[in-house]
Design an enzyme around this catalytic site. Structure first.
Site, PDB file in Angstrom:
ATOM      1  N   GLU A  18       0.802  -1.238   0.000  1.00  0.00           N
ATOM      2  CA  GLU A  18       0.000   0.000   0.000  1.00  0.00           C
ATOM      3  C   GLU A  18       0.831   1.283   0.000  1.00  0.00           C
ATOM      4  OE1 GLU A  18      -3.825  -1.541   2.537  1.00  0.00           O
ATOM      5  OE2 GLU A  18      -2.038  -1.068   3.660  1.00  0.00           O
TER       6      GLU A  18
HETATM    7  C1  TNX Z   1      -4.193  -4.007   5.078  1.00  0.00           C
HETATM    8  S1  TNX Z   1      -2.505  -6.388   4.772  1.00  0.00           S
HETATM    9  C2  TNX Z   1      -2.885  -3.765   5.461  1.00  0.00           C
HETATM   10  C3  TNX Z   1      -2.604  -3.377   6.847  1.00  0.00           C
HETATM   11  C4  TNX Z   1      -3.850  -3.213   7.649  1.00  0.00           C
HETATM   12  C5  TNX Z   1      -4.811  -4.339   7.324  1.00  0.00           C
HETATM   13  C6  TNX Z   1      -6.049  -4.329   8.150  1.00  0.00           C
HETATM   14  C7  TNX Z   1      -1.503  -5.338   4.409  1.00  0.00           C
HETATM   15  C8  TNX Z   1      -0.308  -5.792   3.760  1.00  0.00           C
HETATM   16  N1  TNX Z   1      -1.807  -4.057   4.684  1.00  0.00           N
HETATM   17  O1  TNX Z   1      -1.858  -2.184   6.858  1.00  0.00           O
HETATM   18  O2  TNX Z   1      -3.518  -3.233   8.998  1.00  0.00           O
HETATM   19  O3  TNX Z   1      -5.161  -4.224   5.976  1.00  0.00           O
HETATM   20  O4  TNX Z   1      -6.818  -5.473   7.948  1.00  0.00           O
END
Ligand code: TNX
Length: 535
Positions: free
Chosen positions: A351
């Site tokens: 992300e």
């Molecule tokens: C997505 S999973 C994210 C996390 C969040 C999570 C909450 C991932 C690689 N990134 O930063 O904590 O969703 O479910």
């Protein structure tokens, strides 16, 4: 005197008779409740009587066998009240631990043979003995507390178990960044997951809201970056001594610690400790709070971002053009790698919405090569597959199958953690008081009823390193919260990771988990009583 002795004898006989009247029932070994379900279980008639007269016998005596013997002694003691003696002589009424290899050609495999006279756990390596012990513990009909059982004798059904894991990597992740958990809490978690033959604990040690691991060459990461959490609060961090303590405790339970420093996004806690790392992106106004540098006796840092105490993601990035950034990540990767005996270093990579792809790709490639410079294999969330991966790198499939496939096409392996199945922070249903539901609601059957090889045609058995269940902690604050989201779902994921697909069955799992609920209850564990199970 003689009269007194006779009387005592009579009383003793009465007690014995009373308890023999209440003859303990033995559940045959093939009606067991073992989780993860073993590769094969064969019943024989008869049973072994475990009592204070039982000795733990070491047939081989390297330090690690002594360690598993002590683990066996103390963990059996916890739920039976027995105090077994550890000895060397091969005699009857013994639990024998042998490194003879048994019949198992598998590194982590074991065999467990139970007869009237003896219990033999044989394995080629100490981890196999440890897993055999986990299986044995699940055959002892006592749960601890008021469920310790009477008479201090426990009948264990005769038979044999042959067992080995399907996947080499069976993991759980704890996000210590959104909320911080103490060393004691992490150790407790290690004990609880080891029971289900989990062998990796991935620690998510940094994120926008907090930096949780001491880096000696960049001290403000923890004094400033670690002093907050989701919702605001004091945060916390592991000193390097704390981290080493966690690593070595995990080793005693045959669990490898996988440290993660998330980059180039999810880095606000570093950007608010050191303005110099910042390309000038600010966090969402509504969650920003001022940094109290003055209280720490520090100069103002005009480039530092404010703390982030909300749960929005994707707004932060390291400056991917700056040499300082690479000095920074090298120092961090070096210091952590030096304290980490395990083979992996997780670089995050998820992300990074404000890092342009043209900047993201070279950043990941540089981070990956720094990781190999310090002797580790690079793990990253599935987005890292956009970069050129080394064949030793691993992509963790959480969101996009196309990324996992991209990694496989480059010769890398994948670690399977689909958010829709394996995320322990997802709510069970719409009434769950903790957790999120952006990916799915995950009831126990949803967590159980899937297989890593059936997600995508291009993700084949040989491409899969293993399975990991992450627990993100935006809404998870206390240890009891952890337990509620982890159990019973981790038992389901552990069975997917350990047991052959052909041996797994939801109806049978639903039956077996009841027994585990009884033990958890006796231990005071705050687990979710799924309505799908007749607890
Ligand atoms: C997505 S999973 C994210 C996390 C969040 C999570 C909450 C991932 C690689 N990134 O930063 O904590 O969703 O479910």
């Amino acid at each position: 005197m003689k009269q007194l002795r006779n009387m005592l004898l009579l009383v003793l006989m009465a007690i014995l008779c009373f308890s023999c009247g209440k003859k303990q029932e033995v559940v045959p070994i093939d009606k067991h409740s073992i989780i993860p379900v073993p590769v094969s279980v064969a019943a024989e008639s008869g049973s072994f009587t475990l009592s204070n007269k039982t000795t733990i016998v070491l047939q081989s005596d390297p330090a690690q066998v002594q360690m598993v013997a002590e683990y066996l002694k103390s963990s059996i003691g916890e739920f039976t009240g027995l105090d077994l003696v550890i000895g060397q002589d091969d005699k009857d009424n013994a639990i024998v631990l042998s490194l003879d290899g048994g019949a198992s050609p598998h590194e982590e495999g074991y065999s467990l043979s139970i007869s009237d006279k003896k219990i033999l756990i044989a394995a080629p390596a100490p981890e196999g003995l440890f897993y055999g012990i986990q299986t044995l513990k699940q055959l002892i009909p006592a749960h601890g507390g008021s469920a310790k059982g009477s008479n201090n004798q426990f009948l264990i059904p005769s038979g044999t178990v042959q067992d080995h894991p399907e996947y080499a990597y069976r993991g759980m992740m704890l996000d210590a960044a959104r909320h911080f958990f103490t060393v004691e809490e992490v150790k407790k978690l290690i004990d609880q997951i080891a029971v289900y033959k989990i062998n990796h604990l991935h620690l998510h040690l940094s994120d926008d809201q907090g930096w949780r691991i001491e880096i000696k060459s960049w001290p403000l990461l923890t004094t400033i970056g670690g002093a907050n959490q989701v919702g605001g609060g004091k945060g916390g961090f592991y000193t390097q001594e704390d981290y080493k303590e966690i690593v070595s405790y995990a080793q005693s339970r045959f669990i490898t610690i996988v440290p993660e420093i998330d980059m180039p996004g999810h880095t606000n806690s570093a950007l608010n400790a050191y303005g110099i790392l910042n390309p000038g992106i600010t966090v969402p106004e509504k969650t920003a709070v001022a940094i109290d540098r003055k209280a720490l006796g520090l100069e103002d840092d005009p480039d530092a971002t404010p703390y982030h105490t909300g749960i929005e993601v994707g707004f932060s990035t390291l400056d991917t053009d700056s040499p300082v950034t690479y000095k920074f990540i090298e120092d961090v990767i070096r210091e952590i790698s030096e304290m980490t005996p395990g083979p992996y270093f997780h670089i995050g990579g998820d992300e990074s919405h404000v890092t342009e792809m043209k900047d993201y790709i070279p950043f990941i490639e540089k981070a990956q090569s720094i990781v190999s410079k310090y002797g580790k294999k690079s793990l990253g969330w599935d987005e890292v597959a956009h970069a050129k991966l080394l064949p030793t790198s691993v992509a963790q499939y959480w969101a996009k199958a196309e990324n996992a496939i991209l990694a496989i096409e480059q010769g890398a392996q994948v670690l399977i953690s689909p958010a829709v199945k394996a995320y322990l922070d997802m709510q069970y249903d719409s009434t769950t008081h903790l957790g999120l539901h952006w990916a799915a609601y995950i009831e126990l059957d949803e967590a159980y009823n899937w297989d890593p090889t059936e997600l995508e045609e291009q993700i084949r058995r040989e491409n899969i390193l293993g399975v990991e269940a992450p627990l993100w902690t935006e809404t998870i604050i206390t240890y009891a919260d952890i337990e509620y989201m982890v159990f019973p779902r981790l038992a389901a994921i552990a069975e997917i990771a350990w047991s052959p697909k052909s041996a797994r069955n939801w109806e049978d799992f639903r039956r077996r988990i009841v027994w585990h609920g009884q033990r958890w209850e006796a231990q005071g564990k705050n687990f979710y009583r799924s309505p799908m199970v007749e607890w």
